[in-house]
Scaffold this active site. Structure first.
Site, PDB file in Angstrom:
ATOM      1  N   LYS A 178      49.623  48.981  34.464  1.00 33.25           N
ATOM      2  CA  LYS A 178      49.216  48.798  35.972  1.00 33.25           C
ATOM      3  C   LYS A 178      50.196  48.387  36.767  1.00 33.25           C
ATOM      4  O   LYS A 178      50.657  48.252  37.845  1.00 33.25           O
ATOM      5  CB  LYS A 178      47.790  48.368  36.238  1.00 33.25           C
ATOM      6  N   ASN A 179      50.585  46.845  36.176  1.00 27.81           N
ATOM      7  CA  ASN A 179      51.365  46.001  36.946  1.00 27.81           C
ATOM      8  C   ASN A 179      52.895  46.533  36.934  1.00 27.81           C
ATOM      9  O   ASN A 179      53.792  45.794  37.712  1.00 27.81           O
ATOM     10  CB  ASN A 179      51.357  44.608  36.432  1.00 27.81           C
TER      11      ASN A 179
ATOM     12  N   ARG B 280      44.680  43.735  46.519  1.00 32.50           N
ATOM     13  CA  ARG B 280      45.324  42.453  47.052  1.00 32.50           C
ATOM     14  C   ARG B 280      46.911  42.721  46.654  1.00 32.50           C
ATOM     15  O   ARG B 280      47.691  42.194  47.588  1.00 32.50           O
ATOM     16  CB  ARG B 280      44.870  41.188  46.363  1.00 32.50           C
TER      17      ARG B 280
ATOM     18  N   CYS C 140      41.103  36.248  46.895  1.00 26.46           N
ATOM     19  CA  CYS C 140      40.295  37.104  46.249  1.00 26.46           C
ATOM     20  C   CYS C 140      39.351  36.319  45.123  1.00 26.46           C
ATOM     21  O   CYS C 140      39.549  35.067  45.229  1.00 26.46           O
ATOM     22  CB  CYS C 140      41.073  38.101  45.605  1.00 26.46           C
TER      23      CYS C 140
ATOM     24  N   ARG D  34      45.582  32.825  46.490  1.00 28.08           N
ATOM     25  CA  ARG D  34      46.583  33.792  46.330  1.00 28.08           C
ATOM     26  C   ARG D  34      47.524  33.936  47.759  1.00 28.08           C
ATOM     27  O   ARG D  34      47.393  35.027  48.540  1.00 28.08           O
ATOM     28  CB  ARG D  34      46.265  35.196  46.052  1.00 28.08           C
ATOM     29  N   PRO D  35      48.161  32.772  48.241  1.00 27.29           N
ATOM     30  CA  PRO D  35      48.775  32.677  49.378  1.00 27.29           C
ATOM     31  C   PRO D  35      50.074  33.549  49.235  1.00 27.29           C
ATOM     32  O   PRO D  35      50.543  33.971  47.979  1.00 27.29           O
ATOM     33  CB  PRO D  35      49.415  31.388  49.505  1.00 27.29           C
ATOM     34  N   ILE D  36      50.972  34.012  50.215  1.00 30.71           N
ATOM     35  CA  ILE D  36      52.144  34.965  50.130  1.00 30.71           C
ATOM     36  C   ILE D  36      53.137  34.279  50.751  1.00 30.71           C
ATOM     37  O   ILE D  36      54.128  34.937  51.235  1.00 30.71           O
ATOM     38  CB  ILE D  36      51.828  36.375  50.627  1.00 30.71           C
ATOM     39  N   ASP D  37      53.336  32.855  50.714  1.00 34.27           N
ATOM     40  CA  ASP D  37      54.119  32.116  51.533  1.00 34.27           C
ATOM     41  C   ASP D  37      55.595  32.184  50.784  1.00 34.27           C
ATOM     42  O   ASP D  37      56.642  32.235  51.585  1.00 34.27           O
ATOM     43  CB  ASP D  37      53.863  30.508  51.278  1.00 34.27           C
ATOM     44  N   LEU D  38      55.490  32.512  49.499  1.00 34.72           N
ATOM     45  CA  LEU D  38      56.732  32.602  48.715  1.00 34.72           C
ATOM     46  C   LEU D  38      57.502  34.168  49.248  1.00 34.72           C
ATOM     47  O   LEU D  38      58.583  34.099  49.271  1.00 34.72           O
ATOM     48  CB  LEU D  38      56.960  32.726  47.301  1.00 34.72           C
TER      49      LEU D  38
ATOM     50  N   ASP E  47      46.418  36.981  32.485  1.00 35.69           N
ATOM     51  CA  ASP E  47      45.640  38.006  32.593  1.00 35.69           C
ATOM     52  C   ASP E  47      44.719  38.130  31.315  1.00 35.69           C
ATOM     53  O   ASP E  47      43.869  39.068  31.277  1.00 35.69           O
ATOM     54  CB  ASP E  47      46.348  39.334  32.968  1.00 35.69           C
TER      55      ASP E  47
ATOM     56  N   ILE F 263      47.367  29.096  36.183  1.00 38.97           N
ATOM     57  CA  ILE F 263      47.969  30.036  37.123  1.00 38.97           C
ATOM     58  C   ILE F 263      47.237  30.190  38.330  1.00 38.97           C
ATOM     59  O   ILE F 263      47.758  29.977  39.455  1.00 38.97           O
ATOM     60  CB  ILE F 263      48.430  31.570  36.556  1.00 38.97           C
TER      61      ILE F 263
ATOM     62  N   ARG G  62      39.691  49.194  38.041  1.00 44.74           N
ATOM     63  CA  ARG G  62      41.037  48.836  38.790  1.00 44.74           C
ATOM     64  C   ARG G  62      42.121  48.850  37.580  1.00 44.74           C
ATOM     65  O   ARG G  62      43.287  49.099  38.036  1.00 44.74           O
ATOM     66  CB  ARG G  62      40.747  47.552  39.391  1.00 44.74           C
TER      67      ARG G  62
HETATM   68  C1  UD1 Z   1      50.885  39.444  39.264  1.00 47.50           C
HETATM   69  C2  UD1 Z   1      49.859  40.290  38.550  1.00 47.50           C
HETATM   70  C3  UD1 Z   1      48.757  39.762  38.056  1.00 47.50           C
HETATM   71  C4  UD1 Z   1      49.270  38.319  37.192  1.00 47.50           C
HETATM   72  C5  UD1 Z   1      49.966  37.487  37.882  1.00 47.50           C
HETATM   73  C6  UD1 Z   1      50.633  36.212  37.127  1.00 47.50           C
HETATM   74  C7  UD1 Z   1      50.557  42.355  39.477  1.00 47.50           C
HETATM   75  C8  UD1 Z   1      49.893  43.604  40.403  1.00 47.50           C
HETATM   76  N1  UD1 Z   1      49.628  41.293  39.414  1.00 47.50           N
HETATM   77  O1  UD1 Z   1      50.200  38.977  40.287  1.00 47.50           O
HETATM   78  O2  UD1 Z   1      47.939  40.701  37.219  1.00 47.50           O
HETATM   79  O3  UD1 Z   1      47.769  37.684  37.018  1.00 47.50           O
HETATM   80  O4  UD1 Z   1      51.131  38.492  38.374  1.00 47.50           O
HETATM   81  O5  UD1 Z   1      51.014  36.891  35.916  1.00 47.50           O
HETATM   82  O6  UD1 Z   1      51.507  42.475  39.178  1.00 47.50           O
HETATM   83  N2  UD1 Z   1      51.651  32.036  44.741  1.00 47.50           N
HETATM   84  C9  UD1 Z   1      51.867  31.286  45.690  1.00 47.50           C
HETATM   85  N3  UD1 Z   1      52.435  31.837  46.815  1.00 47.50           N
HETATM   86  C10 UD1 Z   1      52.935  33.124  46.802  1.00 47.50           C
HETATM   87  C11 UD1 Z   1      52.955  33.913  45.618  1.00 47.50           C
HETATM   88  C12 UD1 Z   1      52.111  33.284  44.523  1.00 47.50           C
HETATM   89  O7  UD1 Z   1      51.493  30.193  45.706  1.00 47.50           O
HETATM   90  O8  UD1 Z   1      53.660  33.448  47.967  1.00 47.50           O
HETATM   91  C13 UD1 Z   1      50.951  31.625  43.537  1.00 47.50           C
HETATM   92  C14 UD1 Z   1      49.529  32.171  43.315  1.00 47.50           C
HETATM   93  O9  UD1 Z   1      48.747  31.981  44.188  1.00 47.50           O
HETATM   94  C15 UD1 Z   1      49.430  31.991  41.544  1.00 47.50           C
HETATM   95  C16 UD1 Z   1      50.669  31.886  41.309  1.00 47.50           C
HETATM   96  O10 UD1 Z   1      51.442  31.689  42.359  1.00 47.50           O
HETATM   97  O11 UD1 Z   1      48.524  30.872  41.732  1.00 47.50           O
HETATM   98  C17 UD1 Z   1      51.174  33.141  40.512  1.00 47.50           C
HETATM   99  O12 UD1 Z   1      51.061  34.213  41.257  1.00 47.50           O
HETATM  100  P1  UD1 Z   1      52.048  35.709  41.255  1.00 47.50           P
HETATM  101  O13 UD1 Z   1      53.068  35.356  40.155  1.00 47.50           O
HETATM  102  O14 UD1 Z   1      52.721  35.907  42.508  1.00 47.50           O
HETATM  103  O15 UD1 Z   1      51.035  36.626  40.985  1.00 47.50           O
HETATM  104  P2  UD1 Z   1      50.972  38.032  41.500  1.00 47.50           P
HETATM  105  O16 UD1 Z   1      52.062  38.732  41.687  1.00 47.50           O
HETATM  106  O17 UD1 Z   1      49.910  38.138  42.682  1.00 47.50           O
END
Ligand code: UD1
Length: 426
Positions: free
Chosen positions: A22-23, A92, A116, A121-125, A306, A328, A398
């Site tokens: 899926k990922n 998400r 969620c 799960r912020p998207i600042d990065l 996961d 994580i 999902r």
């Molecule tokens: C992806 C996977 C998810 C897996 C995760 C970690 C997909 C669709 N999902 O999720 O199954 O559990 O990787 O291996 O591929 N973070 C921030 N700011 C950001 C982005 C992330 O603080 O802008 C934090 C998140 O809140 C979390 C950590 O970084 O604590 C890891 O997140 P990330 O690696 O981005 O996971 P996803 O891409 O959301």
């Protein structure tokens, strides 16, 4: 409303094939938006999240069709640059469209994906990276608008954390940016390499994917191509945990054992015998699993967050005390409240769970709150004595393609019941 009904205590044995990841499929489908013409994606799992991704692509103007595990995306007419809130809320990880839409149309408007079940799960990065590539971003009333009227420009981006999604968004967006982009502290998950392989097949110039530094030389255009998605290492490990809790013996085929590294070490620590060859893994569980000292979830190649919940469920029947530290996501122990209904002995303190193995679990009526936590409940149900009923199984669907069929094929007793209709399969 559907539910799974499990008659526990049956030893799993036999052979099963593992679905596509899926990922990998989700970012590859999003990246197909950026490629002129038609892309054909093979080994695409049949999942609710893939359907949600296809719906977003259609909304943006793509023509999308599925034939079994093959999904075709034609993005020739895709001019859309906005994803409405209901589509964003469905999944998400729809934030993965940010880079693709911005690179294609120089403008994108999304609603904030928000938190969620498993964390904030912020998207600042993601947003900081798009800014570094030259985008202007405004955020208001739960919406994000990014524009890059002159197109994106290659640059150096150092991630403060190796975020999987942010790395993918940068790779996609930088593929057609002017100049070269270097991502430092990039995520190294196999799904990143799979995405890069797809994009390189479409004409991109990406090197280093799967390592900490990824270099993307922007190209003028990408042309759709065909690609086969890698197999799902998390689903493979979930079926290994299911086998282990039932004392079974199962061979998983069509997989990439190298992607399972830290997970194989863990199963061996519990006393399971593992044999691998280039495309399969055989797991043979002892009659009594042993506890493990400590599991700490980490970015790849560390132990995946996961698989924490499925393994947590398995360890409830291991002899001795196991400790899990979740580093994580801040809210990934919700399933433990449900495990206790099976008679499991688990204490949670912040990001740590302490599991004292019990000799037996008993069937329970439980509710799923997230994807991997749901898989954990299936595992507990298979390992418990008596009947288990799991509700809210849409979370599980999902990410797991017909788990009732796979597990029934391994002699597990699990049925999917449609409460509005009849029994669907077993
Ligand atoms: C992806 C996977 C998810 C897996 C995760 C970690 C997909 C669709 N999902 O999720 O199954 O559990 O990787 O291996 O591929 N973070 C921030 N700011 C950001 C982005 C992330 O603080 O802008 C934090 C998140 O809140 C979390 C950590 O970084 O604590 C890891 O997140 P990330 O690696 O981005 O996971 P996803 O891409 O959301």
């Amino acid at each position: 409303m559907c539910e799974y009904v499990i008659e526990g205590g049956k030893r799993l044995f036999g052979e099963c094939s593992v679905q596509g990841a899926k990922n990998s499929a989700l970012p590859i489908l999003a990246a197909a938006l950026l490629c002129d013409g038609k892309s054909v994606i093979y080994n695409c799992p049949d999942l609710l999240d893939v359907d949600a991704t296809a719906n977003i692509l259609r909304h943006l103007g793509c023509s999308v069709s599925r034939n079994g595990h093959t999904v075709s995306v034609d993005s020739s007419e895709a001019m859309g640059n906005e994803i409405p809130e209901p589509l964003m809320r469905e999944m998400r990880s729809s934030v993965i469209f940010l880079g693709a839409i911005l690179a294609k149309n120089r403008k994108v408007r999304l609603s904030t994906p928000g938190g969620c079940e498993i964390g904030l799960r912020p998207i600042d990065l993601h947003l900081d990276a798009m800014r570094r590539l030259g985008a202007q971003i405004t955020e208001e009333y739960g919406h994000i608008e990014c524009t890059a009227p002159d197109g994106l420009k290659g640059t150096n981006i150092t991630l403060s954390f190796p975020s999987v999604g942010a790395t993918e968004n940068i790779i996609i967006a930088a593929s057609t940016a002017k100049g070269t982009t270097t991502v430092i502290n990039a995520a190294r998950e196999p799904e990143i390499s799979d995405l890069a392989d797809f994009l390189n097949g479409c004409g991109a110039k990406i090197s280093g994917a799967g390592q900490g530094t990824v270099v993307i030389e922007g190209v003028k255009k990408l042309t759709g191509s065909s690609h086969s998605v890698i197999t799902d290492r998390i689903v493979a490990a979930t079926y290994m945990a299911a086998t282990a809790i039932t004392g079974g013996k199962v061979r998983l085929v069509n997989i990439i054992p190298a992607h399972l590294g830290p997970m194989i070490d863990l199963f061996e620590e519990t006393g399971c015998k593992i044999k691998t060859d280039c495309r399969s893994v055989c797991i043979e569980a002892p009659s009594q699993l042993k506890s493990v000292k400590m599991i700490r979830t980490m970015p790849y190649p560390g132990f995946p967050t996961d698989i924490q919940a499925p393994v947590g469920a398995m360890l409830t029947k291991a002899k001795g005390t196991s400790v899990i530290i979740e580093t994580i996501f801040e809210n990934r122990f919700k399933y433990i409240g449900e495990l206790i209904r099976f008679g499991a002995k688990v204490r949670v303190d912040g990001r740590m769970a302490v599991i004292e193995g019990v000799p037996a679990l008993h069937g329970a009526k439980v509710k799923t709150s997230d994807l991997r936590g749901g898989a954990a409940l299936i595992i507990a149900g298979l390992g418990a004595e008596g009947e288990t009923v799991i509700t809210d199984i849409k979370h599980i669907e999902r990410g797991y393609e017909s788990p009732e069929k796979t597990l029934s094929g391994l002699s597990g007793s699990i049925r999917r019941i449609d409460k509005n209709g009849s029994e669907e399969s077993d």
